[in-house]
Design an enzyme around this catalytic site. Structure first.
Site, PDB file in Angstrom:
ATOM      1  N   CYS A   1       0.849  -1.177   0.000  1.00 36.69           N
ATOM      2  CA  CYS A   1       0.000   0.000   0.000  1.00 36.69           C
ATOM      3  C   CYS A   1       0.892   1.236   0.000  1.00 36.69           C
ATOM      4  O   CYS A   1       2.085   1.151   0.254  1.00 36.69           O
ATOM      5  CB  CYS A   1      -0.875   0.005   1.244  1.00 36.69           C
TER       6      CYS A   1
ATOM      7  N   ARG B   1       1.367   1.778  -5.974  1.00 36.04           N
ATOM      8  CA  ARG B   1       1.626   0.810  -4.907  1.00 36.04           C
ATOM      9  C   ARG B   1       0.363   0.013  -4.530  1.00 36.04           C
ATOM     10  O   ARG B   1       0.444  -0.961  -3.787  1.00 36.04           O
ATOM     11  CB  ARG B   1       2.157   1.527  -3.662  1.00 36.04           C
TER      12      ARG B   1
ATOM     13  N   TRP C   1      -3.763  -1.867  -1.341  1.00 37.98           N
ATOM     14  CA  TRP C   1      -3.741  -3.106  -2.128  1.00 37.98           C
ATOM     15  C   TRP C   1      -4.167  -4.183  -1.145  1.00 37.98           C
ATOM     16  O   TRP C   1      -3.421  -4.516  -0.220  1.00 37.98           O
ATOM     17  CB  TRP C   1      -2.324  -3.368  -2.662  1.00 37.98           C
TER      18      TRP C   1
ATOM     19  N   ASN D   1       0.868  -0.002   6.255  1.00 38.82           N
ATOM     20  CA  ASN D   1       1.323  -0.772   5.102  1.00 38.82           C
ATOM     21  C   ASN D   1       2.069  -1.976   5.655  1.00 38.82           C
ATOM     22  O   ASN D   1       2.947  -1.824   6.494  1.00 38.82           O
ATOM     23  CB  ASN D   1       2.270   0.100   4.250  1.00 38.82           C
ATOM     24  N   GLY D   2       1.707  -3.177   5.201  1.00 37.94           N
ATOM     25  CA  GLY D   2       2.371  -4.385   5.705  1.00 37.94           C
ATOM     26  C   GLY D   2       1.324  -5.409   6.091  1.00 37.94           C
ATOM     27  O   GLY D   2       0.156  -5.292   5.707  1.00 37.94           O
TER      28      GLY D   2
ATOM     29  N   GLU E   1      10.811 -12.668 -20.057  1.00 35.76           N
ATOM     30  CA  GLU E   1      10.481 -11.301 -19.656  1.00 35.76           C
ATOM     31  C   GLU E   1       9.387 -10.721 -20.571  1.00 35.76           C
ATOM     32  O   GLU E   1       8.466 -10.055 -20.102  1.00 35.76           O
ATOM     33  CB  GLU E   1      11.760 -10.442 -19.650  1.00 35.76           C
TER      34      GLU E   1
ATOM     35  N   LYS F   1       5.706  -9.413 -19.325  1.00 36.93           N
ATOM     36  CA  LYS F   1       5.181  -8.066 -19.645  1.00 36.93           C
ATOM     37  C   LYS F   1       3.797  -8.167 -20.262  1.00 36.93           C
ATOM     38  O   LYS F   1       2.887  -7.440 -19.912  1.00 36.93           O
ATOM     39  CB  LYS F   1       6.149  -7.432 -20.626  1.00 36.93           C
TER      40      LYS F   1
ATOM     41  N   GLU G   1       1.080  -9.196 -17.715  1.00 34.29           N
ATOM     42  CA  GLU G   1       0.805  -8.147 -16.733  1.00 34.29           C
ATOM     43  C   GLU G   1      -0.131  -7.072 -17.241  1.00 34.29           C
ATOM     44  O   GLU G   1      -1.044  -6.669 -16.538  1.00 34.29           O
ATOM     45  CB  GLU G   1       2.119  -7.416 -16.402  1.00 34.29           C
TER      46      GLU G   1
ATOM     47  N   HIS H   1       9.201 -31.199 -26.825  1.00 35.49           N
ATOM     48  CA  HIS H   1       9.007 -32.019 -25.625  1.00 35.49           C
ATOM     49  C   HIS H   1       7.644 -31.762 -24.987  1.00 35.49           C
ATOM     50  O   HIS H   1       7.462 -32.066 -23.813  1.00 35.49           O
ATOM     51  CB  HIS H   1      10.141 -31.754 -24.619  1.00 35.49           C
TER      52      HIS H   1
ATOM     53  N   LYS I   1       3.111  -2.083  -7.441  1.00 32.55           N
ATOM     54  CA  LYS I   1       4.506  -1.924  -7.845  1.00 32.55           C
ATOM     55  C   LYS I   1       5.474  -2.658  -6.923  1.00 32.55           C
ATOM     56  O   LYS I   1       6.360  -3.359  -7.379  1.00 32.55           O
ATOM     57  CB  LYS I   1       4.838  -0.433  -7.901  1.00 32.55           C
TER      58      LYS I   1
END
Ligand code: M6R
Length: 612
Positions: free
Chosen positions: A2, A27, A74, A100-101, A487, A491, A494, A510, A607
């Site tokens: 957050c 965040r 969040w 936050n946490g 990567e 992207k 997301e 395979h 983030k």
């Protein structure tokens, strides 16, 4: 995950708090709220939804207080709703808290408080904090600094991570803040003070900051701040100047932060190279003091990180192994920390984290330190939590990265790690002068080469429009191109919400080739002359089964029927990820735009992942 902001001064607090929240929204963005004190009364305005929703609430202008705390959430405990939004109050409406946490023992504390007559309105872990503060405030009536002592006693009971801001209607000129394993900094202004979880939130108000360590508590007034350790002994703090350019945290004319950050990559990489890399001089990492003797003593390197930062580790494993002849293991921090890794004083552990706040990466670092390995942190955020734990820190200097999808942090991490690999090789006096010389020149040319890719985006844009309605996309690559495939796939997931998978080309037969059917899109990355024929064979195999292909390459591919080919400048494949990722970042970006999604704030993400 957050974002929190606090203000006390002589101005109305709420506009400053809203402004800070907007800058911190990356965040977390599922609910937001503000508390201010006016006439010995705490007013709260909060709701689910984004900060702009909070800003449009009719009562916002009634918040006239000059001291306030604010939060953008969040969700971890309790779904996004008004009740679960912060700030939270105690039962007597005396204390207001943003947090936050995660409080891991909140259920135990809740039971304790309920047995003492407290009740709870939300499903959050946070609501135990104001009530616990109230509990200690009431039992410690004789103390002449009850507010501070109550907060200190309350947080002694908390297990988990927290950065908190607390205000109290009985102490309308004071704010108390504290942190453990969650970021929190204090900005010093002129007759005003600011608090935030992330510096960009208040960068336009001050560039002078006090950094809190785990266990620190600060008692803030308009003209004064007292700092204490976890035993409430007074401590002193040095004021630090953060010389980030304010515009670095603004959109600067771009539609989104992500596009701005993609375009900032040439500049970011120049900053990352800084004085460390010159064509005709040994690389400069004087700040590291890793001697030839020490480097000779290590028998393996671990690179540990999460998400994109972990992909930067994968991209640079080959350059370390090639130049230094030391085996490199790349691991996901959340796996490494619970796996009893085999490490000791002969292991160098490198931790990569853009934010420097990722909970799993920091925990993995602490574990490695306890197991006597040397720890080196690579981060972008000055004085972030990871820097306080690691034996050594080197900064990427990419400037603030705001978009949730990481772009410039990745390319600067790959650049910095590549320079580090060269530095290790030079320190070890390996006999590879020719390749080192040529790699240095290649790295020095990266910014111009990225600029040239960024000038030609039409093919990428058109292909993005062609494939934006698809449901599954596959990425293929070999060697460092495989790490870029991973990567690129991350992207895409997301920000476009399209399911995608990345495979090493050799793995195709395979299993994954069973998924290839008419019309499916396969994105191939081909930058290594030694692997070009093998990679083309893989692409041919998927074309034969009806796939549409988009190829990112710097190789001569001959006459083949690929749907689109994006040419990137020639470069040594050991550092080609810095170039080959750029078209893939842009492809994801344009797909997300074509789908009219929120590029900078994709659903369910934040983030910094400061909780497990
Ligand atoms: O701040 P960090 O580099 O430690 O973050 C690690 C990951 O959470 C991060 O890279 C994440 O995967 C990004 N959203 C990817 O774009």
């Amino acid at each position: 995950m957050c974002g929190i902001v606090g203000y006390l001064g002589n101005k109305k607090a709420y506009p400053i708090l809203l402004d800070g929240l907007l800058k911190l929204e990356y965040r977390g963005y599922d609910s937001a709220g503000i508390s201010t004190i006016e006439n010995n009364h705490i007013s709260i305005l909060k709701d689910k939804g984004r900060v702009n929703n909070l800003a449009s609430l009719p009562d916002i202008n009634k918040l006239s207080g000059t001291i306030g705390i604010a939060h953008t959430r969040w969700a971890t405990h309790g779904k996004p709703s008004r009740e679960n939004s912060h700030p939270h109050m105690d039962n007597s409406n005396t204390f207001s808290v943003v947090h936050n946490g995660i409080i891991e023992n909140y259920q135990e504390l809740k039971n304790f408080l309920m047995s003492n007559g407290y009740h709870f309105i939300s499903d959050t872990d946070t609501e135990v904090i104001p009530n616990l503060i109230h509990y200690y405030y009431e039992i410690d009536k004789s103390n002449n600094n009850r507010f501070l002592h109550a907060v200190s006693s309350a947080i002694k009971n908390l297990k988990g991570s927290y950065a908190i801001e607390v205000i109290c209607k009985l102490h309308p000129d004071t704010m108390i803040v504290a942190r453990k394993d969650s970021p929190l900094v204090i900005g010093k202004g002129n007759h005003e003070n600011f608090v935030c979880s992330d510096i960009p939130a208040i960068l336009s108000y001050t560039k002078s900051f006090y950094l809190l360590n785990d266990g620190d508590i600060a008692e803030l007034f308009v003209d004064n701040i007292n700092f204490y350790n976890d035993s409430l002994e007074p401590i002193s703090k040095e004021l630090k100047n953060i010389d980030w350019d304010t515009s670095a945290a603004e959109k600067d004319g771009y539609d989104d932060y992500m596009l701005k950050e993609i375009h900032e990559q040439p500049k970011a990489i120049r900053e990352t190279m800084g004085s460390r890399l010159k064509a005709n001089e040994p690389c400069n990492f004087d700040d590291l003091s890793l001697t030839e003797e020490y480097l000779k003593s290590i028998n393996k390197i671990y690179i540990v990180a999460c998400g994109t930062a972990m992909h930067a580790g994968l991209a640079t494993k080959p350059i370390f192994e090639k130049l230094c002849n030391i085996p490199v293991f790349v691991d996901i921090a959340s796996e490494f920390r619970y796996r009893n890794p085999i490490i000791d004083k002969n292991t160098l552990c490198i931790f990569i984290s853009q934010s420097g706040e990722t909970a799993d990466t920091i925990a993995a670092l602490k574990l490695s330190k306890a197991m006597k390995a040397k720890t080196l942190a690579i981060t972008n955020v000055i004085a972030s939590s990871i820097t306080r734990e690691a034996d050594y820190t080197i900064y990427t200097h990419a400037g603030p990265e705001i978009a949730v999808a990481s772009t410039k942090a990745y390319t600067s991490q790959v650049t910095l790690l590549s320079i580090l690999a060269i530095y290790f090789a030079e320190t070890l006096k390996v006999d590879k002068e020719e390749i080192i010389f040529s790699l240095k020149n290649d790295i020095l040319q990266l910014p111009q080469k990225i600029e040239s890719i960024l000038k030609n985006v039409n093919t990428i844009k058109e292909f993005a429009h062609q494939i934006c309605t698809e449901h599954d996309i596959f990425f293929l690559g070999r060697g460092t191109d495989y790490s870029v495939a991973m990567e690129g796939s991350l992207k895409l997931k997301e920000i476009s919400y399209i399911h995608s998978e990345a495979y090493a080309g050799g793995e195709l037969k395979h299993g994954p080739i069973a998924l290839i059917e008419n019309g499916i899109t396969v994105i191939g990355i081909i930058t290594d002359a030694n692997l070009v024929e093998k990679s083309i064979s893989n692409i041919q195999e998927v074309i034969t089964r009806g796939a549409k292909t988009f190829i990112v390459t710097n190789q001569d591919l001959g006459n083949h029927t690929f749907n689109e080919v994006v040419r990137i400048p020639d470069i040594n494949p050991l550092i080609s990820p810095v170039l080959s990722i750029i078209p893939l970042q842009l492809l994801s970006y344009y797909i997300s735009k074509a789908k009219e999604l929120d590029v900078d704030k994709p659903r369910n993400l934040a983030k910094s992942v400061t909780v497990e």
